[in-house]
Write an enzyme that holds these catalytic residues in place. Structure first.
Site, PDB file in Angstrom:
ATOM      1  N   CYS A   1      50.420  33.946  30.875  1.00 39.06           N
ATOM      2  CA  CYS A   1      50.956  33.255  32.057  1.00 39.06           C
ATOM      3  C   CYS A   1      50.124  32.023  32.384  1.00 39.06           C
ATOM      4  O   CYS A   1      50.620  31.085  33.002  1.00 39.06           O
ATOM      5  CB  CYS A   1      51.071  34.192  33.254  1.00 39.06           C
ATOM      6  SG  CYS A   1      49.522  34.836  33.886  1.00 39.06           S
TER       7      CYS A   1
ATOM      8  N   GLN B   1      44.339  42.101  35.654  1.00 35.87           N
ATOM      9  CA  GLN B   1      43.169  42.499  34.863  1.00 35.87           C
ATOM     10  C   GLN B   1      42.102  43.165  35.730  1.00 35.87           C
ATOM     11  O   GLN B   1      41.434  44.111  35.309  1.00 35.87           O
ATOM     12  CB  GLN B   1      42.594  41.269  34.143  1.00 35.87           C
ATOM     13  CG  GLN B   1      41.465  41.622  33.178  1.00 35.87           C
ATOM     14  CD  GLN B   1      40.946  40.408  32.426  1.00 35.87           C
ATOM     15  OE1 GLN B   1      41.689  39.460  32.184  1.00 35.87           O
ATOM     16  NE2 GLN B   1      39.674  40.420  32.081  1.00 35.87           N
TER      17      GLN B   1
ATOM     18  N   HIS C   1      45.491  35.333  29.011  1.00 27.90           N
ATOM     19  CA  HIS C   1      46.719  35.547  29.781  1.00 27.90           C
ATOM     20  C   HIS C   1      47.772  34.514  29.395  1.00 27.90           C
ATOM     21  O   HIS C   1      47.565  33.322  29.600  1.00 27.90           O
ATOM     22  CB  HIS C   1      46.416  35.442  31.279  1.00 27.90           C
ATOM     23  CG  HIS C   1      45.551  36.555  31.782  1.00 27.90           C
ATOM     24  ND1 HIS C   1      46.018  37.518  32.646  1.00 27.90           N
ATOM     25  CD2 HIS C   1      44.261  36.869  31.522  1.00 27.90           C
ATOM     26  CE1 HIS C   1      45.041  38.379  32.904  1.00 27.90           C
ATOM     27  NE2 HIS C   1      43.962  38.008  32.236  1.00 27.90           N
TER      28      HIS C   1
ATOM     29  N   CYS D   1      51.098  41.045  32.870  1.00 28.53           N
ATOM     30  CA  CYS D   1      50.743  40.532  34.185  1.00 28.53           C
ATOM     31  C   CYS D   1      51.875  40.820  35.167  1.00 28.53           C
ATOM     32  O   CYS D   1      53.035  40.521  34.893  1.00 28.53           O
ATOM     33  CB  CYS D   1      50.479  39.035  34.049  1.00 28.53           C
ATOM     34  SG  CYS D   1      51.143  38.031  35.354  1.00 28.53           S
ATOM     35  N   GLU D   2      51.536  41.425  36.293  1.00 29.48           N
ATOM     36  CA  GLU D   2      52.588  41.821  37.227  1.00 29.48           C
ATOM     37  C   GLU D   2      53.153  40.649  38.018  1.00 29.48           C
ATOM     38  O   GLU D   2      54.166  40.781  38.684  1.00 29.48           O
ATOM     39  CB  GLU D   2      52.087  42.920  38.174  1.00 29.48           C
ATOM     40  CG  GLU D   2      51.066  42.468  39.187  1.00 29.48           C
ATOM     41  CD  GLU D   2      50.587  43.626  40.058  1.00 29.48           C
ATOM     42  OE1 GLU D   2      50.836  44.784  39.701  1.00 29.48           O
ATOM     43  OE2 GLU D   2      49.959  43.344  41.090  1.00 29.48           O
ATOM     44  N   HIS D   3      52.512  39.511  37.944  1.00 33.12           N
ATOM     45  CA  HIS D   3      53.015  38.351  38.692  1.00 33.12           C
ATOM     46  C   HIS D   3      54.071  37.568  37.925  1.00 33.12           C
ATOM     47  O   HIS D   3      54.942  36.957  38.527  1.00 33.12           O
ATOM     48  CB  HIS D   3      51.861  37.411  39.055  1.00 33.12           C
ATOM     49  CG  HIS D   3      50.810  38.078  39.889  1.00 33.12           C
ATOM     50  ND1 HIS D   3      49.467  37.909  39.674  1.00 33.12           N
ATOM     51  CD2 HIS D   3      50.921  38.939  40.923  1.00 33.12           C
ATOM     52  CE1 HIS D   3      48.794  38.632  40.544  1.00 33.12           C
ATOM     53  NE2 HIS D   3      49.642  39.272  41.312  1.00 33.12           N
ATOM     54  N   HIS D   4      53.968  37.552  36.595  1.00 35.72           N
ATOM     55  CA  HIS D   4      54.882  36.741  35.790  1.00 35.72           C
ATOM     56  C   HIS D   4      55.600  37.548  34.715  1.00 35.72           C
ATOM     57  O   HIS D   4      56.421  37.001  33.978  1.00 35.72           O
ATOM     58  CB  HIS D   4      54.113  35.604  35.110  1.00 35.72           C
ATOM     59  CG  HIS D   4      53.393  34.712  36.072  1.00 35.72           C
ATOM     60  ND1 HIS D   4      52.067  34.887  36.413  1.00 35.72           N
ATOM     61  CD2 HIS D   4      53.835  33.647  36.789  1.00 35.72           C
ATOM     62  CE1 HIS D   4      51.717  33.960  37.298  1.00 35.72           C
ATOM     63  NE2 HIS D   4      52.760  33.199  37.543  1.00 35.72           N
TER      64      HIS D   4
HETATM   65 ZN   LIG Z   1      50.473  36.027  35.566  1.00 30.82          ZN
END
Ligand SMILES: [Zn+2]
Length: 211
Positions: free
Chosen positions: A171, A141, A169, A100-103
């Site tokens: 995250c 995703q 996920h 995941c590119e956010h976390h």
């Molecule tokens: Zn994430």
């Protein structure tokens, strides 16, 4: 795409080898950053268990993002064959491991991919390979789903493409945002799969795999 090329034989695999030769310069840079992160979270980088951790994490991160070095269009084109078959081709239960590119935490699950050929088919093993080429990058995703669809659509120009991804996920799970076992499903379709009947047939054929 450049860093390991000189070590690879000149064969049809050029452009999408698994990265098992690490780029030492990149490893050294990443290693320094991870040592700093360990210090910043209050760890002692000199204790035995952590001595080699920065380097291990650097190598892991390089492997987990090696999709940037792969060319999914080249992968498909390397095994594209002229063929008159015009029925649905489905590759289901393709394992996915992405980040995941956010976390920067993993998400993982399965992809189901189908297409209806229009003069061209592709070697079946290439479908999981392009899924992996897009998954081994920082992703969300939703984008992973459409990138796979668009790559097949633009390269093979089939009558339609369908992609469904089901993933968990970390995250969400580790951070307690949602139910621990929730699965996120995304889908993307083109052409014939926009048609209810065709899409229903596809969903029916992959349904046995839904958890
Ligand atoms: Zn994430």
């Amino acid at each position: 795409m450049t860093k390991n090329k000189k070590n690879q034989p000149e064969n049809e695999n050029i452009g999408y080898q698994k990265v098992d030769i690490y780029n030492q310069e990149k490893i050294d840079q990443l290693k320094g950053h991870y040592a700093k992160i360990l210090n910043d979270i209050g760890e002692d980088t000199n204790r035995e268990g952590l001595l080699k951790t920065p380097e291990r994490v650097a190598k892991a991160m390089q492997f987990l993002t090696h999709g940037y070095d792969l060319d999914p269009v080249a992968i498909l084109n390397s095994a594209k064959f002229r063929e008159d078959y015009k029925q649905m081709v489905i590759v289901k239960d393709i394992e996915i491991y992405s980040m995941c590119e956010h976390h920067l935490l993993p998400f993982f699950g399965k992809a189901h991919v189908a297409y209806i050929p229009n003069n061209y088919i592709v070697g079946l093993s290439k479908i999981p390979r392009i899924v992996d080429a897009f998954a081994r990058r920082l992703q969300v995703q939703e984008r992973l789903t459409t990138e796979i669809r668009d790559c097949i659509q633009n390269t093979l120009k089939p009558l339609g493409v369908a992609v469904v991804i089901e993933a968990q996920h970390l995250c969400m799970q580790m951070r307690g945002i949602q139910k621990q076992n929730s699965v996120t499903t995304t889908s993307a379709f083109t052409g014939e799969f926009e048609n209810d009947k065709t899409r229903a047939e596809f969903i029916n054929l992959i349904r046995g795999t839904f958890h």
